[in-house]
Design a protein around this motif. Structure first.
Motif, mmCIF file in Angstrom:
data_model
loop_
_atom_site.group_PDB
_atom_site.id
_atom_site.type_symbol
_atom_site.label_atom_id
_atom_site.label_comp_id
_atom_site.label_asym_id
_atom_site.label_seq_id
_atom_site.Cartn_x
_atom_site.Cartn_y
_atom_site.Cartn_z
ATOM 1 N N ILE A 63 -17.690 23.516 -22.178
ATOM 2 C CA ILE A 63 -18.505 24.354 -22.731
ATOM 3 C C ILE A 63 -19.985 22.583 -23.440
ATOM 4 C CG2 ILE A 63 -17.615 22.171 -24.878
ATOM 5 C CD1 ILE A 63 -19.121 25.821 -25.615
ATOM 6 N N GLU A 64 -19.552 21.555 -22.706
ATOM 7 C CA GLU A 64 -20.422 21.405 -22.241
ATOM 8 C C GLU A 64 -21.674 21.086 -21.411
ATOM 9 O OE1 GLU A 64 -17.826 18.699 -25.070
ATOM 10 O OE2 GLU A 64 -17.446 19.912 -22.624
ATOM 11 N N GLU A 65 -20.896 21.556 -20.454
ATOM 12 C CA GLU A 65 -21.828 21.581 -19.382
ATOM 13 C C GLU A 65 -22.558 23.747 -19.394
ATOM 14 O OE1 GLU A 65 -19.749 20.792 -14.916
ATOM 15 O OE2 GLU A 65 -18.130 22.193 -16.289
ATOM 16 N N PHE A 66 -21.741 24.292 -20.808
ATOM 17 C CA PHE A 66 -23.147 24.860 -20.803
ATOM 18 C C PHE A 66 -23.694 24.822 -21.642
ATOM 19 C CE2 PHE A 66 -23.100 29.228 -23.708
ATOM 20 C CZ PHE A 66 -23.849 29.702 -22.990
ATOM 21 N N ALA A 67 -23.249 23.277 -22.681
ATOM 22 C CA ALA A 67 -24.319 23.189 -23.472
ATOM 23 C C ALA A 67 -25.866 22.794 -23.187
ATOM 24 C CB ALA A 67 -24.135 22.469 -24.318
ATOM 25 N N VAL A 68 -25.474 22.071 -21.606
ATOM 26 C CA VAL A 68 -26.056 21.012 -20.866
ATOM 27 C C VAL A 68 -27.190 22.110 -19.853
ATOM 28 C CG1 VAL A 68 -26.752 20.188 -18.327
ATOM 29 C CG2 VAL A 68 -25.343 19.136 -20.438
#
Length: 448
Positions: A63-68
């Motif tokens: 989820i964090e990578e998708f947000a980035v």
């Protein structure tokens, strides 16, 4: 529903998802006493065979990578994306340093930085901010595959104040699903080369052919070798080859045919664009090509390589010292390259000895002998126009020492003459005139 339409809708849903993340983060920031905890909203993308869905499934990003990724994508899709959200909380305007971001040269909105990603995905949670920093400094698959990266900052400035840059190639794929080859420019000095010819069109002597087979064997089986527990620790994954010999003897064609057979793109590096008089620019230009080639599994082909990989000079001034540093950098870079790297030169003696020791294979492309020249003539004559009865290819092959490239030029010239004169056959006189023209290029004389 068509894939492109699904992709467009999923991009819109993804940006709505990012907008809600930012709103939740700002709510917590401006209402710190609310007692609420941050949580990511749900995202429900449309299932389909669109590029974005396939990308997310294939890369298994969290989820964090998708947000980035969405943070990097947003300015390319919706100008003032970040400003419109922040304005709701700062209606009078003002600088919001916690959000990071910088101004671009042409773009008037906010461009996200590493600090932007840290704030949106981590807030004031120190552990989460460090995690985002690690993601942007090589830990994420997004960075490892050069999908996005953090721009370098000036010495002394925080690393996370660098801009998050989304690769133009990946931007196009995410938005359209189409993959465009990199555009040749001063920033990317390499061109993709192709050929319509096959291996049967290439005429080589037996020994040269056997060495080319060694390269083919590496391309086909090295991945299996590197699975061995002993060898994978001792053998470097890449393969370095030197092709040397006179111009027109098949060096470029061989490189292109290797790519064609093994379904790998071959990129020819333009040394006139690579070599720079400015200190540090040569390495910078080369690094872009090497990084792209690693991620794409390209074959790199350096023609006239002695211009870049030649012998080191005696140090007489600062420029000589830096030129030698460039060669040392190149030695290390080509040794670290995990794919097939081919250097071509007219003369083996022009190459630095330290480079030669690093080649697994050195392949000589000599000028063709009489028998090889005859094969080249026979393979090059057009199939739609017959030769004149008096055109004795064996005699011409024995009398005139020509390379394959020269023979192709001569046949092309003679064929054009035949068509322009509406002749029914290729004339011996036109072939001889073509030979004369080729010899004049090299300031040689022709005897009839």
């Amino acid at each position: 529903m068509e894939a492109w339409h699904v992709n467009n809708q999923n991009i819109t849903l993804s940006l709505d998802f990012l907008r809600e993340i930012i709103v939740r983060r700002l709510e917590l920031f401006f209402n710190r006493d609310s007692g609420k905890e941050f949580g990511y909203p749900e995202i429900n993308l449309i299932r389909g065979d669109d590029y974005l869905s396939n990308f997310l499934a294939g890369h298994n990003i969290n989820i964090e990578e998708f947000a980035v990724l969405l943070i990097a994508l947003a300015p390319h899709v919706q100008p003032n994306f970040f400003e419109n959200i922040i304005q709701q909380y700062l209606p009078q305007g003002g600088d919001f340093a916690e959000m990071g971001g910088i101004k671009g040269t042409n773009y008037r909105g906010m461009l996200p930085t590493g600090e932007t990603a840290q704030f949106i995905a981590g807030g004031y949670d120190f552990a989460k901010r460090l995690y985002v920093q690690r993601l942007l400094q090589q830990e994420s698959v997004l960075v490892k595959e050069n999908i996005l990266w953090l721009e370098d900052t000036k010495e002394g400035e925080p690393a996370m104040s660098g801009r998050i840059i989304l690769s133009g190639e990946w931007l196009n794929k995410l938005l359209t699903g189409a993959e465009l080859p990199p555009r040749f420019s001063a920033d990317f000095p390499a061109r993709k080369i192709n050929t319509g010819m096959q291996w049967d069109d290439l005429v080589l002597n037996a020994y040269t052919h056997s060495l080319i087979n060694d390269v083919k064997t590496w391309l086909q089986y090295n991945a299996v070798v590197m699975q061995d527990e002993v060898l994978k620790k001792k053998v470097k994954p890449g393969y370095r080859v030197l092709f040397y010999g006179p111009p027109g003897t098949g060096k470029t064609l061989t490189a292109t045919l290797l790519g064609k057979q093994f379904d790998r793109d071959v990129y020819r590096v333009d040394l006139s664009q690579i070599v720079s008089k400015y200190i540090g620019e040569t390495e910078k230009n080369l690094e872009k090509v090497f990084n792209k080639a690693v991620n794409k599994d390209w074959i790199l082909f350096f023609d006239e390589a002695d211009a870049l990989f030649g012998k080191r000079t005696n140090v007489q001034n600062a420029h000589d010292r830096y030129a030698n540093q460039e060669v040392s950098y190149l030695l290390q870079r080509i040794e670290d390259f995990p794919g097939l790297l081919i250097l071509a030169s007219n003369f083996k003696s022009n190459m630095d000895e330290a480079f030669l020791r690093r080649f697994q294979t050195v392949v000589h492309f000599p000028a063709p002998n009489m028998g090889e020249r005859l094969k080249l003539w026979e393979k090059t004559l057009p199939s739609s126009i017959r030769p004149e009865a008096s055109l004795n290819l064996a005699e011409i092959s024995e009398k005139y020492e020509l390379t394959g490239a020269a023979i192709l030029n001569i046949v092309h010239y003679a064929t054009l003459q035949t068509i322009s004169k509406s002749d029914g056959c290729i004339r011996r006189a036109d072939i001889l005139e073509g030979i004369k023209r080729e010899f004049r290029k090299e300031e040689k004389t022709i005897s009839h």
